[in-house]
Design an enzyme around this catalytic site. Sequence first.
Site, PDB file in Angstrom:
ATOM      1  N   GLY A   9     -10.765   5.986  17.499  1.00 49.62           N
ATOM      2  CA  GLY A   9      -9.641   5.729  18.493  1.00 49.62           C
ATOM      3  C   GLY A   9      -8.371   5.593  17.698  1.00 49.62           C
ATOM      4  NE  ARG A  13      -4.125  -0.736  24.981  1.00 45.33           N
ATOM      5  CZ  ARG A  13      -4.995  -1.372  25.812  1.00 45.33           C
ATOM      6  NH1 ARG A  13      -4.885  -2.555  26.374  1.00 45.33           N
ATOM      7  NH2 ARG A  13      -6.447  -0.973  25.931  1.00 45.33           N
ATOM      8  CE  LYS A  20      -9.206   0.683  18.817  1.00 42.75           C
ATOM      9  NZ  LYS A  20      -9.432   0.461  20.142  1.00 42.75           N
ATOM     10  N   GLY A 100     -16.281   0.306  15.787  1.00 36.04           N
ATOM     11  CA  GLY A 100     -15.383   0.003  14.539  1.00 36.04           C
ATOM     12  C   GLY A 100     -14.116  -0.767  14.804  1.00 36.04           C
ATOM     13  CE1 TYR A 362       5.541 -17.320 -17.142  1.00 36.66           C
ATOM     14  CE2 TYR A 362       6.447 -16.951 -19.249  1.00 36.66           C
ATOM     15  CZ  TYR A 362       5.893 -16.610 -18.191  1.00 36.66           C
ATOM     16  OH  TYR A 362       5.107 -15.449 -18.375  1.00 36.66           O
ATOM     17  CG  ASN A 382       5.786 -14.098 -22.182  1.00 37.75           C
ATOM     18  OD1 ASN A 382       6.710 -13.908 -21.701  1.00 37.75           O
ATOM     19  ND2 ASN A 382       4.630 -13.911 -21.272  1.00 37.75           N
ATOM     20  CE1 TYR A 383       8.232  -6.922 -21.774  1.00 35.40           C
ATOM     21  CE2 TYR A 383      10.153  -7.582 -20.431  1.00 35.40           C
ATOM     22  CZ  TYR A 383       9.351  -6.462 -20.800  1.00 35.40           C
ATOM     23  OH  TYR A 383       9.329  -5.267 -20.393  1.00 35.40           O
TER      24      TYR A 383
END
Length: 451
Positions: A9, A13, A20, A100, A362, A382-383
């Site tokens: 189907g 709607r 669906k 389903g 953090y 850390n980056y």
Amino acid sequence: MNVVILAAGKGKRMNSFLPKVLQRLGNKPMLEWVLDSAETLLQGQSPVVVIGHGAEQVREYFADRPVKFALQAEQKGTAHAVAQAIPSLENNESVLVLYGDVPLISPATLEEFSKQAGDEVGLLTVELDNPTGYGRILRDETGEVIGIVEEKDASDEQRKIKEVNTGIMIIPGDKIKGWLSQVGCTNKQSEYYLTDLIGFAAKEGVKIHTLKTKDHWEVEGVNDKTQLQRLERALQRKQAAKLMAQGVGLADAERIDIRGSLTCGKDVFIDVGCVFEGDVVLEDNVRIGPYSVIRSTKICADTVVDAFSHFDKAVVGESAKIGPFARLRPGAELSEEVHVGNFVEIKKSVIGKGSKVNHLSYIGDCDMGSNVNIGAGTITCNYDGVNKFRTVIEDDCFIGSDTQLVAPVTVHKHSTVGAGATVTRDVPEDCLFVRRAKPVTIPGWPRPTKK
């Protein structure tokens, strides 16, 4: 037993780009619920899913699952849909027909249904106070089923019948091909109805076994978002009832959402508005504060989680205290008696026994020992814009407020870092690290203005 699931189907709607049967209930597609319920009857066989609208999306989603697909290119009714699946059946065993978009049919109901039907015809029915829209079950004076009439084809007298067809049925494997070939489309919808098979069975004297479901939501179909939401609440009420039967305390059974599996020990308490996703484990005496979101996380015994905390793929040790407004991201591993306070984010870090990160910090990519105290506003940097590096804070360290630890860096055991420091090199054991610039006053310094 062969299992055929009708899932062709469009679901107009739903007003969605998704087919669906891929609309989600309890955070997984409706079709997946049906497949899971049918598994106990399959005994290693593959179910046949009849697809149509959005066929490729459905195929792609279930590509890793042992499912056979049959295409219904034109939607000409339920009997026509089942006919498309016949060439894919593995044997001549009975055929269980499921839908389903009827997601909450339970494994227990299907097992009872299949045992009752045996090698004959099985028909799952339900009694509704308002049967509008459903096909009515027709019985003779002895109570035997003699057919099903769709509402649009029913007489006024037949429409008063409250026992209705759920669409779920079992058809003997040696009969189904012949009966499908007899189905016509001389009805108001000009469709081939699967319900005609019940009339054929009655005419041939084949026993029709009926099972009436106790819970109407088990066999309720979904055609729009309102019906989907109604079943979502039915699902959540069912899961809440199961938890309370196991001894879990819920502040409000109407305000909990379980979108996966939730395993609880004894004397667990869950406050209002909490959401659980993936596989979550709460051990004995765990308390979850209101409006927390817990995803794929294990929380060990005697831990308290305060309000508005968010966990994702984390592990929390015993007797920890977390939140409010704490966030544990994937890879956060907290040992016992750890404190993580408000507006603290921890990611891919191991926090040792008794350590505390109580305010506005953090902690990312960090290995933290035991009995460490992290002051408010501390960040593990850390980056570098390209690569991630780890910070190591050994046992019994004290990190002052507003500290930046620029990884890779190690603070060795029993050391103290003074407030406001930027740590760019390792700190030795048993020492105080302080970095503060000499105060400078600049007279007449012009404040920046907007350009």
